[in-house]
Design a protein around this motif. Structure first.
Motif, PDB file in Angstrom:
ATOM      1  N   ARG A  55     -12.465  57.543 -89.512  1.00  0.00           N
ATOM      2  CA  ARG A  55     -12.408  56.139 -89.111  1.00  0.00           C
ATOM      3  C   ARG A  55     -12.285  56.013 -87.596  1.00  0.00           C
ATOM      4  O   ARG A  55     -12.945  55.170 -86.974  1.00  0.00           O
ATOM      5  N   ALA A  56     -11.425  56.822 -86.997  1.00  0.00           N
ATOM      6  CA  ALA A  56     -11.250  56.763 -85.545  1.00  0.00           C
ATOM      7  C   ALA A  56     -12.544  57.131 -84.828  1.00  0.00           C
ATOM      8  O   ALA A  56     -12.924  56.491 -83.834  1.00  0.00           O
ATOM      9  N   ALA A  57     -13.250  58.134 -85.342  1.00  0.00           N
ATOM     10  CA  ALA A  57     -14.494  58.569 -84.704  1.00  0.00           C
ATOM     11  C   ALA A  57     -15.579  57.506 -84.829  1.00  0.00           C
ATOM     12  O   ALA A  57     -16.314  57.224 -83.858  1.00  0.00           O
ATOM     13  N   VAL A  58     -15.696  56.914 -86.008  1.00  0.00           N
ATOM     14  CA  VAL A  58     -16.707  55.872 -86.218  1.00  0.00           C
ATOM     15  C   VAL A  58     -16.391  54.645 -85.378  1.00  0.00           C
ATOM     16  O   VAL A  58     -17.285  54.023 -84.792  1.00  0.00           O
ATOM     17  N   SER A  59     -15.109  54.298 -85.289  1.00  0.00           N
ATOM     18  CA  SER A  59     -14.704  53.154 -84.469  1.00  0.00           C
ATOM     19  C   SER A  59     -15.069  53.365 -83.008  1.00  0.00           C
ATOM     20  O   SER A  59     -15.592  52.461 -82.346  1.00  0.00           O
ATOM     21  N   ALA A  60     -14.803  54.562 -82.500  1.00  0.00           N
ATOM     22  CA  ALA A  60     -15.130  54.853 -81.098  1.00  0.00           C
ATOM     23  C   ALA A  60     -16.634  54.810 -80.868  1.00  0.00           C
ATOM     24  O   ALA A  60     -17.106  54.295 -79.839  1.00  0.00           O
ATOM     25  N   LEU A  61     -17.396  55.321 -81.822  1.00  0.00           N
ATOM     26  CA  LEU A  61     -18.857  55.310 -81.682  1.00  0.00           C
ATOM     27  C   LEU A  61     -19.394  53.888 -81.723  1.00  0.00           C
ATOM     28  O   LEU A  61     -20.275  53.524 -80.932  1.00  0.00           O
ATOM     29  N   ALA A  62     -18.862  53.073 -82.625  1.00  0.00           N
ATOM     30  CA  ALA A  62     -19.307  51.680 -82.715  1.00  0.00           C
ATOM     31  C   ALA A  62     -19.024  50.939 -81.415  1.00  0.00           C
ATOM     32  O   ALA A  62     -19.844  50.133 -80.952  1.00  0.00           O
ATOM     33  N   LEU A 117     -21.593  51.962 -78.894  1.00  0.00           N
ATOM     34  CA  LEU A 117     -22.898  51.368 -79.184  1.00  0.00           C
ATOM     35  C   LEU A 117     -22.870  49.847 -79.141  1.00  0.00           C
ATOM     36  O   LEU A 117     -23.906  49.206 -79.302  1.00  0.00           O
ATOM     37  N   ASN A 118     -21.681  49.268 -78.962  1.00  0.00           N
ATOM     38  CA  ASN A 118     -21.520  47.813 -78.862  1.00  0.00           C
ATOM     39  C   ASN A 118     -22.039  47.099 -80.106  1.00  0.00           C
ATOM     40  O   ASN A 118     -22.925  46.244 -80.043  1.00  0.00           O
ATOM     41  N   MET A 119     -21.453  47.479 -81.245  1.00  0.00           N
ATOM     42  CA  MET A 119     -21.799  46.802 -82.499  1.00  0.00           C
ATOM     43  C   MET A 119     -20.625  46.924 -83.463  1.00  0.00           C
ATOM     44  O   MET A 119     -19.774  47.800 -83.306  1.00  0.00           O
ATOM     45  N   PRO A 120     -20.537  46.029 -84.462  1.00  0.00           N
ATOM     46  CA  PRO A 120     -19.454  46.129 -85.445  1.00  0.00           C
ATOM     47  C   PRO A 120     -19.536  47.434 -86.233  1.00  0.00           C
ATOM     48  O   PRO A 120     -20.629  47.927 -86.529  1.00  0.00           O
ATOM     49  N   GLN A 121     -18.371  47.984 -86.573  1.00  0.00           N
ATOM     50  CA  GLN A 121     -18.331  49.231 -87.338  1.00  0.00           C
ATOM     51  C   GLN A 121     -19.123  49.144 -88.621  1.00  0.00           C
ATOM     52  O   GLN A 121     -19.847  50.073 -88.990  1.00  0.00           O
ATOM     53  N   GLU A 122     -18.988  48.008 -89.334  1.00  0.00           N
ATOM     54  CA  GLU A 122     -19.630  47.907 -90.644  1.00  0.00           C
ATOM     55  C   GLU A 122     -21.144  47.897 -90.557  1.00  0.00           C
ATOM     56  O   GLU A 122     -21.833  48.142 -91.555  1.00  0.00           O
ATOM     57  N   ASN A 123     -21.692  47.573 -89.379  1.00  0.00           N
ATOM     58  CA  ASN A 123     -23.135  47.639 -89.202  1.00  0.00           C
ATOM     59  C   ASN A 123     -23.596  49.026 -88.785  1.00  0.00           C
ATOM     60  O   ASN A 123     -24.753  49.406 -89.015  1.00  0.00           O
ATOM     61  N   LEU A 124     -22.700  49.783 -88.175  1.00  0.00           N
ATOM     62  CA  LEU A 124     -23.013  51.175 -87.844  1.00  0.00           C
ATOM     63  C   LEU A 124     -23.073  52.013 -89.116  1.00  0.00           C
ATOM     64  O   LEU A 124     -24.013  52.789 -89.318  1.00  0.00           O
ATOM     65  N   ILE A 125     -22.080  51.860 -89.979  1.00  0.00           N
ATOM     66  CA  ILE A 125     -22.051  52.535 -91.277  1.00  0.00           C
ATOM     67  C   ILE A 125     -21.044  51.796 -92.148  1.00  0.00           C
ATOM     68  O   ILE A 125     -20.007  51.362 -91.662  1.00  0.00           O
ATOM     69  N   THR A 126     -21.336  51.636 -93.421  1.00  0.00           N
ATOM     70  CA  THR A 126     -20.424  50.867 -94.272  1.00  0.00           C
ATOM     71  C   THR A 126     -19.123  51.647 -94.473  1.00  0.00           C
ATOM     72  O   THR A 126     -19.140  52.878 -94.632  1.00  0.00           O
ATOM     73  N   PRO A 127     -17.988  50.961 -94.484  1.00  0.00           N
ATOM     74  CA  PRO A 127     -16.711  51.649 -94.730  1.00  0.00           C
ATOM     75  C   PRO A 127     -16.700  52.406 -96.053  1.00  0.00           C
ATOM     76  O   PRO A 127     -16.088  53.471 -96.156  1.00  0.00           O
ATOM     77  N   ASP A 128     -17.382  51.885 -97.073  1.00  0.00           N
ATOM     78  CA  ASP A 128     -17.412  52.555 -98.371  1.00  0.00           C
ATOM     79  C   ASP A 128     -18.095  53.913 -98.261  1.00  0.00           C
ATOM     80  O   ASP A 128     -17.659  54.893 -98.887  1.00  0.00           O
ATOM     81  N   THR A 129     -19.154  53.991 -97.463  1.00  0.00           N
ATOM     82  CA  THR A 129     -19.841  55.272 -97.281  1.00  0.00           C
ATOM     83  C   THR A 129     -18.926  56.290 -96.623  1.00  0.00           C
ATOM     84  O   THR A 129     -18.864  57.458 -97.028  1.00  0.00           O
ATOM     85  N   VAL A 130     -18.200  55.867 -95.600  1.00  0.00           N
ATOM     86  CA  VAL A 130     -17.261  56.774 -94.927  1.00  0.00           C
ATOM     87  C   VAL A 130     -16.195  57.258 -95.907  1.00  0.00           C
ATOM     88  O   VAL A 130     -15.852  58.451 -95.955  1.00  0.00           O
TER      89      VAL A 130
END
Length: 436
Positions: free
Chosen positions: A356-363, A366-379
């Motif tokens: 979660r921390a890694a995906v949040s930092a990447l989002a 990339l300047n976009m919401p986390q859920e659009n980068l990858i769905t939380p369910d997938t993570v």
């Protein structure tokens, strides 16, 4: 000249008071009237045929919108469809009078449809025969581009500099005839949609995200209709208060009775009986109509016949044998709720925290919401049951297997590999220390 440029050049659509000083940023321009006026509502087959021919002969993308009567009518059917295309102008179609728009859908096959928040309108458009093969979703484009506010009004104002009047978004669109102010609002909703699409396409291209957006749009356009929700009564607001199976049975009986009444009367279920009243009855298990009438949501202006109807539903639930009572909770097909991970599998919980921390930092990068980068369910799914060897190819395959688009797989795989590897190393060290 585009619709937006023509509108800006038309002084009749500007606010009064003259131009601002040169050193002041111009105020957004309110759109007061559609450029071609309010089109007549198409409500017969002959007029519909003319619209189909005109839009088939038009050029470029077609702006599409639909108005529903959420909160007023049963279901989510369309009560007005709006379109605009270069060379065809705007059209307002009454899908009650013209319930089969498959001819229009076929005429626009292969044309890019521009919608705002497409997933909200596509189900009701599909019901009347309109299914796009190519799509551009201006709301999703705004999310991917990093806009903080992605409502249509905010996007039109922030990107194009015009103000859309949004006062009729929640009205009862099943009303007939539709008032002129509502029709004006509806026509303006598609007036600048293609211009917004063009501006967003340029911005996505500038950010290197255009191909990402195209993959997202294709996924929406090709997605099958969603499966009917299992046990929809479980989503009754306030359901978390209902603990006992007998009480759950009351919720189910009242919900299903309400749904039948709402469908028969073509009225929103909430107008038949509120969720709060259903939960109140479930918790109280009233013995008779008199006790039911004393509960919130039942006594005020409710007739004897209605009360008897609801009490009968309560009584049916009370008389059910134990074997037929609903189970507490739905069958779990995926990982458990994250709050339970620390107890069930601390190592998986650590993986999820790192991921979660890694995906949040990447989002954020990339300047976009986390859920659009990858769905939380997938993570969650990847972290709960990671690949046996969490290398790049295995993680990428797992993400793709859960429906991630190629651009998402490309962006997210490296950070998930690092997060999973770090936690795997920690786990190995802990096991080694325990053996010592």
């Amino acid at each position: 000249m585009t619709d937006a440029q023509e509108t800006a050049a038309d002084s009749s659509l500007r606010t009064t008071g003259g131009a601002p000083p040169d050193d002041v940023e111009p105020a957004p321009i309110p759109l007061l009237e559609p450029r071609d006026g309010i089109p007549p509502v198409i409500a017969d087959e002959a007029s519909l045929a003319e619209v189909i021919a005109a839009f088939e002969a038009g050029s470029g993308p077609v702006a599409v919108d639909a108005e529903r009567a959420s909160g007023y009518r049963y279901g989510q059917r369309a009560y007005l469809v709006q379109l605009r295309r270069e060379g065809a102008g705007s059209a307002l179609i009454d899908p009650v009078a013209c319930p089969d728009l498959s001819g229009l859908g076929e005429a626009l096959s292969g044309v890019e449809w521009v919608l705002h928040a497409a997933t909200q309108d596509l189900p009701c458009l599909r019901e009347i025969g309109m299914v796009p093969s190519l799509l551009f979703d201006t709301e999703l484009a705004g999310r991917l581009a990093g806009f903080p506010r992605v409502g249509l009004g905010a996007m039109v104002e922030g990107v194009l500099g015009f103000v859309l009047e949004k006062g009729h978004s929640a009205v009862d669109w099943s009303t007939r005839p539709l008032p002129e102010p509502w029709l004006r609002y509806a026509a303006l909703d598609v007036e600048l949609l293609v211009d917004l699409r063009d501006a967003l396409e340029k911005e996505l291209d500038r950010q290197g995200k255009l191909e990402w957006a195209r993959q997202e749009f294709d996924a929406i356009a090709s997605a099958p209709p969603p499966e009917p929700r299992k046990d929809p009564w479980r989503r009754t607001s306030g359901m978390h208060k209902v603990r006992r199976r007998r009480q759950m049975a009351v919720v189910r009986e009242l919900w299903e009775t309400r749904d039948r009444v709402a469908q028969r009367r073509d009225i929103s279920p909430g107008k038949v009986l509120g969720d709060a009243a259903i939960v109140e009855a479930a918790l109280s298990l009233p013995a008779n109509v008199h006790a039911l009438a004393a509960l919130n949501g039942f006594g005020h202006r409710m007739g004897r016949r209605q009360l008897e109807q609801w009490q009968a539903a309560v009584d049916r639930a009370k008389e059910l044998p134990d074997a037929e009572l609903p189970q507490p909770g739905q069958p779990v097909t995926g990982p458990p709720p994250p709050r339970a991970w620390a107890e069930k599998d601390p190592v998986a919980a650590a993986r999820l925290s790192a991921a979660r921390a890694a995906v949040s930092a990447l989002a954020e990068t990339l300047n976009m919401p986390q859920e659009n980068l990858i769905t939380p369910d997938t993570v969650r799914r990847v972290c709960w049951e990671p690949p046996a060897t969490a290398d790049a190819s295995a993680v990428a395959a797992a993400l793709a297997g859960y429906g991630a688009r190629p651009w998402q797989v490309e962006q997210v795989t490296p950070v998930l590999v690092v997060a999973l590897a770090a936690k795997a190393k920690t786990q190995t060290q802990a096991q080694a220390q325990a053996q010592e």
